[in-house]
Design an enzyme around this catalytic site. Structure first.
Site, PDB file in Angstrom:
ATOM      1  N   HIS A  77       5.776  46.701  33.351  1.00 29.55           N
ATOM      2  CA  HIS A  77       6.246  47.584  34.423  1.00 29.55           C
ATOM      3  C   HIS A  77       7.751  47.822  34.303  1.00 29.55           C
ATOM      4  CE1 HIS A  77       6.840  49.339  38.381  1.00 29.55           C
ATOM      5  NE2 HIS A  77       5.534  49.362  38.543  1.00 29.55           N
ATOM      6  N   GLY A 143      28.543  48.729  44.796  1.00 31.61           N
ATOM      7  CA  GLY A 143      28.804  47.978  43.582  1.00 31.61           C
ATOM      8  C   GLY A 143      28.838  48.880  42.363  1.00 31.61           C
ATOM      9  N   ALA A 150      20.479  39.200  37.863  1.00 33.35           N
ATOM     10  CA  ALA A 150      19.582  39.862  38.818  1.00 33.35           C
ATOM     11  C   ALA A 150      19.602  41.374  38.728  1.00 33.35           C
ATOM     12  CB  ALA A 150      19.919  39.424  40.236  1.00 33.35           C
ATOM     13  N   GLY A 151      20.476  41.967  37.904  1.00 33.83           N
ATOM     14  CA  GLY A 151      20.494  43.412  37.742  1.00 33.83           C
ATOM     15  C   GLY A 151      20.901  44.142  39.000  1.00 33.83           C
TER      16      GLY A 151
END
Length: 368
Positions: A77, A143, A150-151
């Site tokens: 995915h 950001g 954690a991307g």
């Protein structure tokens, strides 16, 4: 009071201890309706609901950021984050604007407290998930550079949808991909259908998000696939996460949103009984836990749906009589009973007219 569902998707579908830790973090401030992991997708869908769902969703995201590293991650995915997507969904009479506000509040908290950059998508922002996952994504709303492990996090607001998968043992993956393209709304296919094809352990899989359930419920999507590919090419079907009762089909058995909502309210009542103490309330707590387990497994049949609506309505009276009903549990049971009632067909209404009329009186009564 608003009632909101949150459906965070995490990039972890294999380590049970990690999934249990994420679910436990959410359960402390909120109500966990379901956890549905998939090892091929290496992904899990967590379903939460209640008046404190924003706190529960943030707690789950916080734990996921601590435990999931995207570096070694491998799954079929597409994803951009450990806490990949976090949509908020209105239930009952809750307005979409409440979910948009909640998405912004939780997204800002994720950035401020966890330093994970955030995209706002769907009704809560200007991006779509395909844009965010593309080779040339836009900059995040909060950001900039991705968190080292954690991307990014995608936080949004949307109406109810159903995630619906079909195995296609009669097709190769490229053939399944061509079928997915024909089904997509963006290609002139079925309204509200987003579709991808994957190669999983069992073979080719068609993975769909059905976003316009009135125009294209799962049953219509299934019929279209059968018409295009032939019945011999179709294998098992699967609802991922939960399905609203009125849009269900046999694969939704045990995964009915309103039944899980009623089950969560019963578990909440059991916790309140135990906290209050006393022999009678302890006995009631055990009965509520048993009722929760039974409701969670409710099958998708007309008799089961009618019985589930009656049981959800009756639970409100039980909690009130025991002195443990609160506004959140009452609203959860009201929405659960109403949603199950709305799924009843014309023949069922005629066959069980007396029961339905009694249910309607309960649902319309201030005493409920």
């Amino acid at each position: 009071m608003d009632l909101v569902e949150a459906v965070p998707n995490f990039s972890e579908g294999r380590r049970q201890e990690v999934l249990e830790a994420i679910s436990a973090a959410a359960a402390t401030p909120g109500h966990v309706l379901d956890l549905d992991p998939d090892p091929d997708h290496h992904r899990a869908v967590l379903t939460l609901a209640g008046g404190t769902v924003g706190q529960a969703a943030f707690a789950a995201v916080e734990r996921a950021v601590q435990l999931i590293d995207l570096g070694p991650h491998a799954g079929v995915h597409p994803r951009v984050g450990a806490a990949d997507v976090l949509p908020f969904v209105p239930l009952g009479a809750t307005p979409m604007e409440a979910c948009v506000r909640l998405a912004h509040e939780v997204g800002e908290l994720i950035w401020r407290e966890l330093r994970v950059p955030v995209y706002f998508y769907g009704r809560a922002g200007r991006h779509t998930l395909p844009q965010i996952r593309s080779a040339a994504p836009p900059p995040p709303d909060l950001g900039s550079a991705p968190h080292p492990t954690a991307g990014f996090a995608c936080v949004g607001a949307r109406p109810l949808l159903v995630a619906y998968n079909l195995l296609l043992p009669g097709l190769a993956v490229p053939e399944a991909a061509a079928l997915a393209r024909r089904l997509r709304a963006s290609s002139g296919g079925l309204p509200g259908v987003q579709a991808l094809a994957f190669g999983v352990t069992a073979g080719a899989q068609l993975s769909m998000n059905l976003t316009d359930l009135d125009a294209c419920p799962p049953a219509r999507a299934l019929a279209e696939v059968v018409g295009l590919a032939g019945e011999a090419a179709i294998g098992a079907d699967q609802v991922v996460g939960l399905c609203p009762a009125r849009y269900g089909l046999p694969a939704a058995g045990g995964r009915i949103l309103e039944a899980r909502l009623a089950a969560a309210a019963a578990r909440g009542g059991a916790r309140a009984c135990r906290a209050r103490g006393g022999e009678e309330l302890q006995l009631l707590a055990a009965r509520l836990e048993a009722e929760a387990a039974s409701l969670a497994a409710l099958d998708w049949s007309q008799g089961e749906l009618l019985g589930g609506a009656e049981r959800a309505a009756a639970l409100r009276r039980v909690l009130r009589a025991a002195g443990i009903e609160d506004p959140e549990l009452a609203l959860m049971l009201e929405v659960a009973a109403g949603g199950l009632r709305a799924a009843l067909s014309g023949p069922t209404l005629n066959r069980f007219r007396a029961r339905v009329e009694a249910l309607d009186r309960w649902l319309g009564s201030d005493e409920l």
